[in-house]
Design an enzyme around this catalytic site. Structure first.
Site, mmCIF file in Angstrom:
data_model
loop_
_atom_site.group_PDB
_atom_site.id
_atom_site.type_symbol
_atom_site.label_atom_id
_atom_site.label_comp_id
_atom_site.label_asym_id
_atom_site.label_seq_id
_atom_site.Cartn_x
_atom_site.Cartn_y
_atom_site.Cartn_z
ATOM 1 N N CYS B 53 117.889 65.857 38.951
ATOM 2 C CA CYS B 53 118.330 64.480 38.731
ATOM 3 C C CYS B 53 119.388 64.436 37.624
ATOM 4 C CB CYS B 53 117.157 63.595 38.346
ATOM 5 S SG CYS B 53 116.430 64.087 36.778
ATOM 6 N N CYS B 56 118.282 65.701 34.189
ATOM 7 C CA CYS B 56 118.290 67.164 34.014
ATOM 8 C C CYS B 56 119.689 67.613 33.596
ATOM 9 C CB CYS B 56 117.930 67.864 35.317
ATOM 10 S SG CYS B 56 116.359 67.381 35.994
ATOM 11 N N ASP B 459 104.342 86.225 62.797
ATOM 12 C CA ASP B 459 103.654 87.102 61.870
ATOM 13 C C ASP B 459 102.492 86.280 61.321
ATOM 14 O OD1 ASP B 459 103.183 89.109 59.877
ATOM 15 O OD2 ASP B 459 104.145 87.746 58.472
ATOM 16 N N ASP B 642 108.020 86.511 57.641
ATOM 17 C CA ASP B 642 108.468 86.263 56.272
ATOM 18 C C ASP B 642 108.689 87.524 55.445
ATOM 19 O OD1 ASP B 642 105.746 86.886 55.996
ATOM 20 O OD2 ASP B 642 105.734 85.913 54.049
ATOM 21 N N ASP B 646 108.450 92.307 58.073
ATOM 22 C CA ASP B 646 108.922 91.598 59.265
ATOM 23 C C ASP B 646 110.429 91.654 59.417
ATOM 24 O OD1 ASP B 646 106.374 90.599 59.925
ATOM 25 O OD2 ASP B 646 106.591 89.084 58.361
#
Lengths: 51, 767
Positions: B53, B56, B459, B642, B646
């Protein structure tokens, strides 16, 4: 139709001005953080140029 | 313990010692990421995912600007990055990270060379400039042309043509380069692509118009040439922008593989060595929370390792002296020293990378639908124009002027707008729809390939399940909760985190003498009594009951002399997984589950989500083999996975998806990355891809229809290049409007309730 002597260069100059403004804003990185620019306008302490 | 762990004067206890090494690595890594500028300053780019935002922005910029050594710091909210310029190469950037940490923002250095997209960025910039210039010229020339059409004649007309020419020639020379260069490359390789007829039409129309203007003729068509360029550049730019965007978003996610390690030298000194300089025989120190950079054997210390990246198994494994460890595994609990047994590029990770490369080469043969069409279209257009020219030469007995005009009209009217503009527009709109639902796409061909997939292979660990264990049952007494939570908070072991999460808002007790015993658990002292949380047999040592309800390797908590209470761990399913499996089935996809885990664990998950076909104990090579087998049966496989294990399968699949929580390599290998936790992202993306495919085909249909009507008119000479340019623009607009229909429709799936919160979450996950 002699007025065209002025009108044509004028039209071209205005177009070129717009083009120049766009290229300048692009070169100075003003499109790099559009989300940030929207937030920064609310920041009261002014702001520096993009890096 | 402290001295033996760190050597020298680094740190006083375990926690500080490991933090010391970690920061040390981070700073070394950061220093390598710096980019020296011409004026002697050094530029660093940090990825800070927590920026979300305006507050920040000002917190970080005010916190950093003005510190000694910082020339300037600037936040980029869109990319969630901070660019910091330091005053010299000698200044170590660690204080920037420390300051950001203090402000509450975790930062990771981004290796600018690693981004590898500066070339792409330049390309996009160049296209945008070309587009701006072409737009300027098209507007001005059109202005002059309109005057000519409305009746300007004589000297005025000649003047207007001359001015148009003066604008058009440099603009075509500048903006047209993209097409000319591509056409030249194609011709040099003795191929034809879509850019050849485009270049030919633009150059011929320009040359013809210059000749007309100079000789005072009535017909000059600079507007046609420049408008054509303008429309085509829009398509090119959109295409480039989409690739650019997805790539930088994926790279902004934090990295997961080790890029170097701390080598223990004589006298216990630690030196940071990048991963490609690690040699067998070196002794590396790996702190808790770090990944092991190379294969080796433990020579000092004991710990628990998270090997899920390598094996796909979710449970941590205890390791002690003389255990062999693999590169890429995550050290969880205690610092360990390992002697390197193989070079980093011979490690398991490296083997996986090689498999991935081989698999990706196979996929490189995929030809995008637009290119496939162009292979037929380009030669047809050239032949048509040539025949029109020759036919007219014969019919008019050598009137080359009229013949050439007809030929140019044919070239312009057959301008491949459906190919050059409509395909990227559909893909950009599709990408934007997906992006709003937190799905990032690498490039347009992925959307085409996803629509073709007919079998989904999942997976298990980290994909169907979240990969982090969850407490299914806890038999703990009310009074013990605060102590158990305090112990759980002390460790980064996944089981401890699960316990801490399970207790949620419960207060944590104030314990003293907390220490983590690698491989066993955490121990502390509460009001003079020892409390333990960890392996049931280890906890049972201090309990009065031998923990009959608690099995040997289970998880338990006990006070000294009290009863042991057990926790049951289970894998948490990713949200929306059964629904997603059902939805994919509805879309007519075959579904399989391939996992490296044990048969029992895989069967349980398969049952819970409703997948009938599953295989357990699958190594990366076995996964590839299964995908190849499916493909040889004529199936097109979508791989959803992931982990590192994989990654080769992701690269081998016809199309692939990975969750944002995936390993770095997994995300790189996947075509799509979904940042929301829900698995419904997968059927949603497929749904969009199918719609996009349908629209692309409709657009081709429209283009063919338009050509069937316009080409005979052009060949028979009823169409001047001006009408040709207008017709071409008109067909472009029809096709773009048709593509816009993809943007309609909400999120399609009931689980995608749009709210400010979920939007913010996905934006955070993106950064």
């Amino acid at each position: 139709m002699n007025v065209l002597i002025y009108l044509i260069p004028l039209a071209l100059a205005l177009g070129a001005l717009g083009l120049g403004a766009f290229l300048w804003s692009m070169k100075t990185g003003q499109y790099q953080d559009l989300d940030g620019a929207a937030e920064r306008i609310l920041d009261e302490e002014g702001d520096e140029k993009p890096l | 313990m402290a001295g033996s762990c760190c050597g020298g004067d680094l740190g006083v206890d375990n926690a500080m010692c490991s933090a010391g090494i970690r920061d040390f690595n981070r700073v070394e890594e950061l220093q390598r990421a710096g980019h020296a500028e011409d004026d002697g300053t050094v530029r660093y780019v940090l990825s800070v995912p927590d920026i979300h935002c305006g507050a920040c922005i000002s917190a970080i910029e005010r916190g950093l600007n003005g510190l000694e050594g910082i020339v300037s710091a600037r936040v980029n909210l869109s990319l969630r990055r901070v660019t910091v310029i330091l005053d010299g190469p000698d200044r170590s950037p660690d204080f920037v990270l420390a300051r950001l940490d203090q402000l509450g923002y975790a930062a990771t250095p981004v290796d600018l060379g690693d981004l590898g997209n500066s070339d792409e960025r330049r390309k996009a910039d160049r296209l945008l400039k070309s587009l701006a210039v072409a737009g300027f010229a098209a507007g001005n020339i059109m202005l002059l042309s309109v005057s000519v059409w409305s009746g300007a004649s004589g000297a005025t007309r000649d003047l207007f043509h001359l001015v148009s020419g003066l604008i058009a020639i440099p603009v075509v020379a500048y903006s047209g380069q993209v097409f000319f260069a591509s056409a030249y490359r194609a011709l040099a390789a003795r191929r034809l692509n879509m850019d050849v007829p485009i270049s030919l039409a633009v150059i011929l129309a320009l040359a013809m118009s210059v000749y007309e203007s100079v000789t005072g003729g009535a017909e000059a068509y600079f507007d046609a040439a420049v408008t054509l360029l303008f429309f085509l550049l829009i398509g090119r730019y959109l295409d480039q922008l989409m690739r650019d965007h997805a790539r930088s978003a994926v790279l902004g996610l934090s990295r997961m593989t080790a890029r170097g390690g701390s080598v223990v030298g004589a006298g216990g000194t630690l030196t940071y060595v990048p991963v490609d300089e690690i040699e067998p025989g070196m002794v590396l120190r790996v702190a808790p929370g770090e990944r092991i950079p190379a294969d080796g054997r433990i020579v000092k210390g004991a710990s628990d390792l998270d090997r899920s990246l390598v094996t796909g198994e979710s449970a941590p494994v205890s390791v002690a002296l003389n255990t062999d460890v693999e590169a890429g595994t995550l050290n969880l609990t205690g610092p360990i020293d390992i002697t390197v047994t193989r070079k980093a590029d011979e490690s398991f990770i490296a083997e996986v990378m090689q498999m991935m490369e081989a698999a990706e080469n196979g996929r490189g043969r995929y030809v995008r639908i637009a290119d496939r069409a162009a292979r037929i279209y380009a030669p047809a257009v050239h032949l048509l124009a040539l025949f029109a020219f020759l036919g007219w030469m014969i019919a008019t007995k050598g009137d080359w002027h009229a013949s050439l005009y007809t030929a140019i009209s044919v070239l312009i009217i057959t301008c491949p707008c459906a190919l050059g503009l409509a395909v990227p527009v559909v893909h950009v709109i599709g990408a934007a729809r997906l992006f709003r639902q937190g799905i990032l796409m690498k490039d347009g061909s992925a959307l085409e390939r996803l629509a073709e997939a007919d079998t989904a292979v999942f997976d298990k660990t980290g994909t169907l399940t979240t990969g982090t264990p969850r407490i299914a049952e806890a038999g703990i007494a009310e009074a013990d909760i605060s102590a158990a939570k305090a112990l759980a908070l002390h460790s980064i072991h996944p089981a401890s985190r699960a316990i801490a999460a399970y207790f949620g808002d419960e207060p944590a007790a104030d314990l003293s003498e907390i220490k983590e015993v690698p491989g066993f658990g955490v121990q502390g002292v509460l009001d003079g009594t020892v409390v333990r949380l960890g392996r049931a047999d280890w906890v049972g040592e201090i309990a009065n009951t031998a923990g009959d309800a608690v099995t040997g390797s289970g998880l338990a908590f006990a006070r000294e002399g009290g009863a042991a209470s057990g926790f049951t761990l289970s894998e948490a399913l990713r949200e929306g997984t059964p629904e997603a499996v059902y939805a994919l089935g509805e879309q007519g996809m075959g579904i399989e589950l391939l996992s490296g885990d044990s048969v029992a664990a895989v069967r349980e998950i398969a049952g819970r989500v409703g997948i009938e076909a599953f295989r357990a104990h699958a190594t990366p090579a076995a996964k590839i083999a299964r995908i190849k087998a499916l493909q040889s049966e004529g199936h097109r496989v979508m791989m959803v996975g992931d982990g590192l294990n994989d990654a080769p399968a992701l690269a081998a699949g016809h199309v692939s998806m990975a969750p944002a929580s995936a390993s770095d390599i997994g995300r790189m290998a996947a075509d799509f990355v979904f940042t929301r936790d829900t698995m419904m992202s997968v059927p949603f993306a497929r749904e969009i891809s199918i719609k996009a495919g349908k629209l692309v085909r409709q657009n081709f249909g429209l283009a063919v229809l338009y050509n069937i009507i316009a080409v005979p008119l052009a060949v028979s000479g009823f169409v001047t290049p001006l009408i040709a340019a207008l017709a071409m623009s008109g067909s472009s607009i029809v096709v773009v409007t048709n593509s816009m229909r993809l943007a309609r429709g909400g999120s399609l799936l009931p689980t995608f309730k749009r709210s400010k919160e979920t939007a913010d979450e996905s934006r955070e996950a993106l950064a």
